[in-house]
Motif scaffolding. Structure first.
Motif, PDB file in Angstrom:
ATOM      1  N   ILE A 239       0.862  -1.183   0.000  1.00  0.00           N
ATOM      2  CA  ILE A 239       0.000   0.000   0.000  1.00  0.00           C
ATOM      3  C   ILE A 239       0.897   1.232   0.000  1.00  0.00           C
ATOM      4  O   ILE A 239       1.528   1.543   1.016  1.00  0.00           O
ATOM      5  N   VAL A 240       0.947   1.928  -1.115  1.00  0.00           N
ATOM      6  CA  VAL A 240       1.815   3.112  -1.232  1.00  0.00           C
ATOM      7  C   VAL A 240       0.931   4.359  -1.137  1.00  0.00           C
ATOM      8  O   VAL A 240       0.550   4.957  -2.149  1.00  0.00           O
ATOM      9  N   LEU A 264       1.178  -3.414  -6.422  1.00  0.00           N
ATOM     10  CA  LEU A 264       0.423  -2.361  -5.760  1.00  0.00           C
ATOM     11  C   LEU A 264      -0.996  -2.835  -5.459  1.00  0.00           C
ATOM     12  O   LEU A 264      -1.638  -3.489  -6.290  1.00  0.00           O
ATOM     13  N   VAL A 265      -1.478  -2.519  -4.268  1.00  0.00           N
ATOM     14  CA  VAL A 265      -2.867  -2.777  -3.887  1.00  0.00           C
ATOM     15  C   VAL A 265      -3.417  -1.517  -3.237  1.00  0.00           C
ATOM     16  O   VAL A 265      -2.665  -0.669  -2.763  1.00  0.00           O
ATOM     17  N   THR A 266      -4.734  -1.413  -3.208  1.00  0.00           N
ATOM     18  CA  THR A 266      -5.335  -0.227  -2.593  1.00  0.00           C
ATOM     19  C   THR A 266      -5.896  -0.481  -1.206  1.00  0.00           C
ATOM     20  O   THR A 266      -5.952   0.441  -0.392  1.00  0.00           O
ATOM     21  N   GLU A 325       8.043   0.959 -14.353  1.00  0.00           N
ATOM     22  CA  GLU A 325       8.027  -0.087 -13.323  1.00  0.00           C
ATOM     23  C   GLU A 325       6.809   0.069 -12.417  1.00  0.00           C
ATOM     24  O   GLU A 325       6.202  -0.935 -12.006  1.00  0.00           O
ATOM     25  N   ALA A 326       6.426   1.303 -12.118  1.00  0.00           N
ATOM     26  CA  ALA A 326       5.208   1.523 -11.334  1.00  0.00           C
ATOM     27  C   ALA A 326       3.985   0.985 -12.069  1.00  0.00           C
ATOM     28  O   ALA A 326       3.089   0.390 -11.457  1.00  0.00           O
ATOM     29  N   LEU A 327       3.949   1.162 -13.390  1.00  0.00           N
ATOM     30  CA  LEU A 327       2.842   0.622 -14.191  1.00  0.00           C
ATOM     31  C   LEU A 327       2.824  -0.900 -14.133  1.00  0.00           C
ATOM     32  O   LEU A 327       1.752  -1.512 -14.043  1.00  0.00           O
ATOM     33  N   ARG A 328       3.991  -1.535 -14.181  1.00  0.00           N
ATOM     34  CA  ARG A 328       4.036  -2.997 -14.084  1.00  0.00           C
ATOM     35  C   ARG A 328       3.544  -3.472 -12.727  1.00  0.00           C
ATOM     36  O   ARG A 328       2.856  -4.496 -12.613  1.00  0.00           O
ATOM     37  N   MET A 329       3.902  -2.730 -11.689  1.00  0.00           N
ATOM     38  CA  MET A 329       3.470  -3.102 -10.334  1.00  0.00           C
ATOM     39  C   MET A 329       1.961  -2.997 -10.183  1.00  0.00           C
ATOM     40  O   MET A 329       1.371  -3.635  -9.293  1.00  0.00           O
ATOM     41  N   ALA A 330       1.324  -2.220 -11.024  1.00  0.00           N
ATOM     42  CA  ALA A 330      -0.127  -2.041 -10.969  1.00  0.00           C
ATOM     43  C   ALA A 330      -0.880  -2.951 -11.929  1.00  0.00           C
ATOM     44  O   ALA A 330      -2.106  -3.074 -11.814  1.00  0.00           O
ATOM     45  N   ALA A 331      -0.189  -3.581 -12.856  1.00  0.00           N
ATOM     46  CA  ALA A 331      -0.888  -4.343 -13.889  1.00  0.00           C
ATOM     47  C   ALA A 331      -0.261  -5.718 -14.115  1.00  0.00           C
ATOM     48  O   ALA A 331      -0.876  -6.752 -13.847  1.00  0.00           O
ATOM     49  N   LEU A 332       0.962  -5.746 -14.609  1.00  0.00           N
ATOM     50  CA  LEU A 332       1.589  -7.006 -15.004  1.00  0.00           C
ATOM     51  C   LEU A 332       1.834  -7.934 -13.812  1.00  0.00           C
ATOM     52  O   LEU A 332       1.512  -9.132 -13.865  1.00  0.00           O
ATOM     53  N   TYR A 333       2.394  -7.398 -12.741  1.00  0.00           N
ATOM     54  CA  TYR A 333       2.770  -8.257 -11.618  1.00  0.00           C
ATOM     55  C   TYR A 333       1.554  -8.827 -10.888  1.00  0.00           C
ATOM     56  O   TYR A 333       1.539 -10.024 -10.563  1.00  0.00           O
TER      57      TYR A 333
END
Length: 376
Positions: A239-240, A264-266, A325-333
């Motif tokens: 949670i960032v 990333l999670v909310t 990388e932030a986009l990957r943490m929100a989608a790909l990973y």
């Protein structure tokens, strides 16, 4: 209908392209070129893969625990679509077994209906540790029984994630859950390092909101945090929001884990997508929003008003990570964590889940399976 989207810039999950056409038919990407007979849409901004959130308690004024219905689930999804979420796991926090069954029925109906973005369900509890319960109601925290196992073993729920405390659930049960196609996450736990390692060896593959509500890392007692950061094969939700995890702690974990294992999670609650002064009740306790922070009147953090594009931008501004990388943490990973290999990136045959960002990196459009789910 055939559609070809041509944005000023496109991020395909690995690299950026300029003016690369993406053609879509029947909700899937069919070509990186203009397809004959397709309706062309020229888009100002950057087109990126849709975000996937594996921990969504609520949004749009709805909390899954108090509205276990298809309409409630869809309202949560519509709220988060404003912020680029194209796939999510409605998340039920610790509750009565009858509420768990109602939530399972609602998710099954949403999955069968094809409700936009609904990928499955996340049961966060009820088999947790009382000392690390956070705002989860102690009255519902309990040992696992056949009733819960029957719910977790259903095969009509899409992707299934269960968060549990391994000191209260045996390795034999963890193995049984994994065999039932459940992704077991560890969290809300006071377990020691050895207990966590045994749970990972039994098949646990994730950690719920790393650092929060788990035994900390100490020099002679690594705890759950230490085991999570050390493990090379598990994923960690992060949670960032600047409140749940100090940026330095987040950076340390990201540096230690293999690339692709931090997502990333909310942990989002009903006020997401609602007016600034929105409040709600959680098991009879009032939760108050103060800016971008939620606290129960008893003092505990009570989930988040974080959204996925906010998490992406915070990852860049607070943690100093590159935008891609932030986009990957929100989608790909997260897609890889839940086993949806055709999501989180643009490739031939993948579902056309896309987010158009403007120059301020805010969401202009959210497209789910080729259909516009949100337009600013």
């Amino acid at each position: 209908m055939k559609q070809t989207f041509i944005a000023e810039q496109i991020f395909d999950g690995e690299q950026f392209h300029q003016q690369l056409p993406i053609s879509v038919e029947d909700g899937q990407i069919v070509a990186f070129d203009s397809v004959k007979g397709a309706v062309e849409s020229k888009l100002a901004g950057t087109l990126v893969p849709g975000f996937i959130d594996v921990q969504v308690n609520g949004g749009g004024g709805v909390l899954l625990n108090t509205d276990c219905s298809v309409a409630g689930i869809e309202a949560i999804g519509q709220a988060h679509a404003q912020f680029g979420t194209t796939g999510y796991l409605p998340t039920l926090i610790t509750d009565d077994v009858n509420v768990m069954a109602q939530a399972a029925d609602a998710v099954a109906a949403a999955v069968a209906k094809g409700s936009a973005g609904v990928l499955g369900v996340h049961f966060e509890g009820p088999h947790l540790s009382v000392p690390k319960k956070g705002v989860h109601p102690q009255s519902h925290i309990r040992r696992i029984s056949d009733a819960e196992l029957a719910i977790f073993s259903r095969d009509d729920l899409g992707t299934k994630v269960v968060t549990l405390a391994p000191e209260n659930v045996s390795v034999e049960v963890i193995k049984a859950l994994v065999e039932a196609d459940v992704r077991v996450c560890l969290g809300h736990s006071n377990a020691d390092y050895d207990t966590v390692v045994a749970a990972i060896e039994a098949g646990a593959s994730g950690f719920t909101h790393l650092y929060n509500a788990m035994s900390p890392l100490n020099s002679r007692d690594p705890g759950m945090v230490g085991a999570a950061i050390e493990s090379q094969d598990t994923w960690c939700g992060l949670i960032v929001d600047g409140h749940h995890v100090h940026p330095a702690a987040a950076k340390i974990a990201i540096a230690a884990k293999p690339r692709g294992k931090m997502m990333l999670v909310t942990d989002a609650m009903p006020p997401v997508g609602m007016p600034e002064n929105a409040t709600f009740e959680l098991f009879g306790i009032e939760v108050v929003r103060q800016g971008d922070k939620l606290n129960a009147v008893t003092g505990e953090l009570a989930g988040c008003v974080l959204d996925m594009i906010g998490a992406v931008n915070n990852t860049v501004s607070m943690l100093g990570l590159p935008f891609d990388e932030a986009l990957r943490m929100a989608a790909l990973y997260p897609a890889q964590f839940i086993g949806h290999q055709q999501r989180g990136q643009f490739s031939i045959g993948s579902q056309a889940d896309m987010v158009l960002l403007n120059s301020q990196r805010q969401v202009e459009q959210t497209i789910i399976a080729g259909q516009v789910a949100f337009k600013s």
